[in-house]
Design an enzyme around this catalytic site. Structure first.
Site, PDB file in Angstrom:
ATOM      1  N   TYR A 443       0.799  -1.393  -0.041  1.00 11.00           N
ATOM      2  CA  TYR A 443      -0.013   0.026  -0.223  1.00 11.00           C
ATOM      3  C   TYR A 443       0.801   1.377   0.015  1.00 11.00           C
ATOM      4  CZ  TYR A 443       0.234  -0.191   5.356  1.00 11.00           C
ATOM      5  OH  TYR A 443       0.571  -0.534   6.581  1.00 11.00           O
ATOM      6  N   GLU A 444       0.133   2.357  -0.260  1.00 16.84           N
ATOM      7  CA  GLU A 444       0.778   3.836  -0.267  1.00 16.84           C
ATOM      8  C   GLU A 444       1.678   3.665  -1.682  1.00 16.84           C
ATOM      9  OE1 GLU A 444      -0.600   6.120   0.929  1.00 16.84           O
ATOM     10  OE2 GLU A 444      -1.470   5.137   2.630  1.00 16.84           O
ATOM     11  N   GLY A 445       1.518   3.223  -2.646  1.00 17.18           N
ATOM     12  CA  GLY A 445       2.282   2.877  -3.565  1.00 17.18           C
ATOM     13  C   GLY A 445       3.329   1.647  -3.284  1.00 17.18           C
TER      14      GLY A 445
END
Length: 593
Positions: A443-445
């Site tokens: 997550y978060e890229g």
């Protein structure tokens, strides 16, 4: 393993070493008007209080909450037992406001202290930490891009933590490709907007811990151009504040929560927006500009999750290896008796424990370095120093997010191996650490996107100029080690590898225009190479600054650990360099679909 051995112990001594000696943060704070009243004694008090909260309040909830999980009742999420009370204590103590600006109601303390807090939060209870995890990013986004109405109505509650926040990006058909987002926003004629659409994988999309939830939502206006250029950012509260107090319901619904591999105590929600009232944040069609303020903060915090899991894995493995007796060590320690010795004396286990400690402590130094650069980028007295610090923090943020989370998961896996079969059993806690750590790479890229951000969007886009602050740091540390008469291998390695990285980068930048996919092929291993060299920098500096310490045990520990990294860990650098070179020469075969 005893309950005491399995209890989380905040790494206060090493955090203090990084702040006081590795960074020399106190001298820099004195130069910053915003932090001129901060000293190491005050910093120690803050970090110690944070550590007590993590160890005494959060850590005991971690295992039970993993087993209990969250549940959805009549459209509302119920978090595990004890979570709401722990969050009330967190807010009461003022932790959400720690690094927020005083003019917004925050305490205005350094980001360096906030980084220490978030490392310990993740170590103690990753699932709980997901709920306030986006608060600082939401504050930064509204502080930078919110209008007067939004700042007055929402910012004080976000800074205090009384209202939690979410980041609503992902949709079923659009994961990392935000250009595919379909959620619509239309003007309502009263200065607000109405949002319709669905979002998935929303951490804390609903919960019973705060009195309100502020959703920051990417959506498209009717006149939006296609792709990411047409995205706008909106603030949509779960409850709309009434002038006389209380909240009016908004058209925001939780349709379900995911059943996941890890962080089971964190409610990962599918959210539905139906004629939900919202307000524009920033300018129309400039949503990513505003959102990236929040995402960059989130990416640093996710990197700290990787560090936190590595620290927890190290603590658990060390405690178990000291207690578990199997076989006799060869050679046996003096005075040993009985048929078996602690497995910590076995060479294979010693190697795993050494890796756990050395990588974890090295990552902590780099995390502190980046957080301190954020403080310098905002508060250093000279514009040139602020610009240099901003450039270095920007370069290293994707490295911290990707390299730390990958390494944190690998170290948790190594730690589980120390336990043998017991590591696969929940009561020994390491299997939860391993499961919880895995999501941080996604997550978060995703880590692949972080690698592209580093090599393609930062380094190659600047024709290599963005790498200059890191190369300068490596060379300056080599000179400092040489001047301190440290063993020459440290300086020689830093100087040599800074040259190799510079030459490799120049070659990639020169070849990229004639080979479109080249940078994408090389990006992951390039980031791993940069991360490994950052670790070499961390350990050379740790060995150097520890020479003047009165604490002989700490001095010896840092020196021995630095030698171990340069003789063992730095071998990875050649591996990653050769993989980059191989990827640059030839693309992997494309499999038929």
């Amino acid at each position: 393993m005893s309950a005491q051995a399995s209890h989380y112990q905040p790494p206060l001594d090493d955090i203090r070493f990084v702040q006081q000696h590795w960074l020399g943060a106190g001298a820099d704070w004195q130069r910053m008007p915003a932090h001129a009243d901060m000293d190491q004694e005050t910093a120690d008090m803050v970090v110690e209080a944070a550590g007590r909260f993590c160890a005494d309040v959060l850590a005991p909830l971690n295992g039970p909450a993993d087993l209990q999980g969250c549940r959805l009742e009549h459209g509302r999420v119920r978090t595990p037992d004890g979570f709401a009370a722990a969050y009330a204590a967190f807010v009461e103590a003022g932790w959400p406001a720690l690094a927020c600006a005083p003019e917004a109601g925050g305490q205005g303390l350094p980001q360096l202290l906030d980084a220490a807090l978030h490392e310990m939060l993740a170590s103690a209870n990753h699932g709980w930490t997901m709920y306030p995890g986006i608060l600082h990013g939401a504050y930064a986004c509204l502080h930078a891009h919110g209008d007067a109405h939004l700042k007055q109505t929402y910012l004080p509650h976000i800074v205090s933590g009384r209202w939690l926040a979410t980041m609503c990006l992902t949709e079923p058909q659009a994961g990392s490709d935000l250009g595919l987002l379909r959620t619509q926003a239309r003007p309502a004629g009263d200065g607000s907007y109405r949002i319709d659409g669905s979002k998935i994988f929303i951490s804390g999309g609903d919960q019973d811990m705060s009195e309100n939830i502020v959703h920051l939502v990417l959506a498209r206006l009717p006149d939006a151009p296609p792709g990411t250029r047409g995205l706008s950012l909106f603030l949509a509260p779960r409850g709309i504040p009434r002038e006389g107090g209380g909240f009016a319901p908004n058209g925001i619904h939780c349709d379900g929560i995911e059943r996941k591999m890890g962080i089971k105590a964190s409610a990962t929600c599918a959210m539905r927006f139906e004629d939900a009232q919202a307000w524009l944040v920033g300018q129309p069609h400039q949503g990513l500009t505003a959102m990236f303020v929040m995402m960059n903060s989130a990416r640093l915090h996710v990197g700290l999750q990787g560090l936190g899991h590595a620290e927890m894995a190290w603590q658990l493995a060390r405690a178990y290896a000291a207690e578990r007796r199997q076989m006799r060590a060869q050679p046996r320690p003096a005075g040993a008796s009985g048929p078996a010795d602690p497995i910590a004396l076995q060479p294979a286990v010693q190697r795993m424990l050494a890796d756990l400690r050395v990588w974890t402590e090295g990552m902590r130094a780099i995390a502190g370095w980046v957080a301190h650069q954020l403080d310098l980028s905002e508060h250093a007295p000279e514009a040139a120093e602020r610009a240099q610090a901003h450039a270095l923090a920007s370069l290293l943020t994707p490295v911290v997010k990707s390299f730390f989370t990958e390494r944190g998961f690998a170290l948790a896996s190594d730690a589980l191996q120390v336990f043998g079969g017991y590591g696969y059993v929940h009561e020994y806690r390491i299997e939860q650490t391993l499961r919880d750590a895995r999501i941080a790479m996604v997550y978060e890229g995703t880590n692949q996107i972080q690698a592209l951000d580093l090599l393609q969007r930062k380094v190659a886009a600047s024709d290599g100029a963005a790498l200059a602050p890191l190369l300068q740091a490596l060379r300056q540390e080599a000179d400092a080690c040489e001047a301190a008469r440290l063993e020459p291998g440290f300086a020689d390695a830093l100087r040599g590898w800074s040259g190799h990285l510079d030459a490799l980068t120049r070659d990639l930048c020169a070849r990229a225009p004639g080979d479109g996919p080249l940078l994408a092929r090389c990006a992951e291993d390039y980031l791993r190479l940069v991360g490994t060299l950052c670790m070499a920098f961390a350990w050379a500096r740790a060995a150097r600054v520890s020479q003047g310490l009165e604490d002989a045990a700490l001095r010896e520990s840092k020196t021995v650990s630095a030698r171990y990294f340069f003789s063992h860990g730095l071998l990875d650098a050649e591996h990653w360099q050769r993989r980059v070179e191989a990827a640059a020469e030839a693309a992997p075969p494309v499999l038929a679909l």
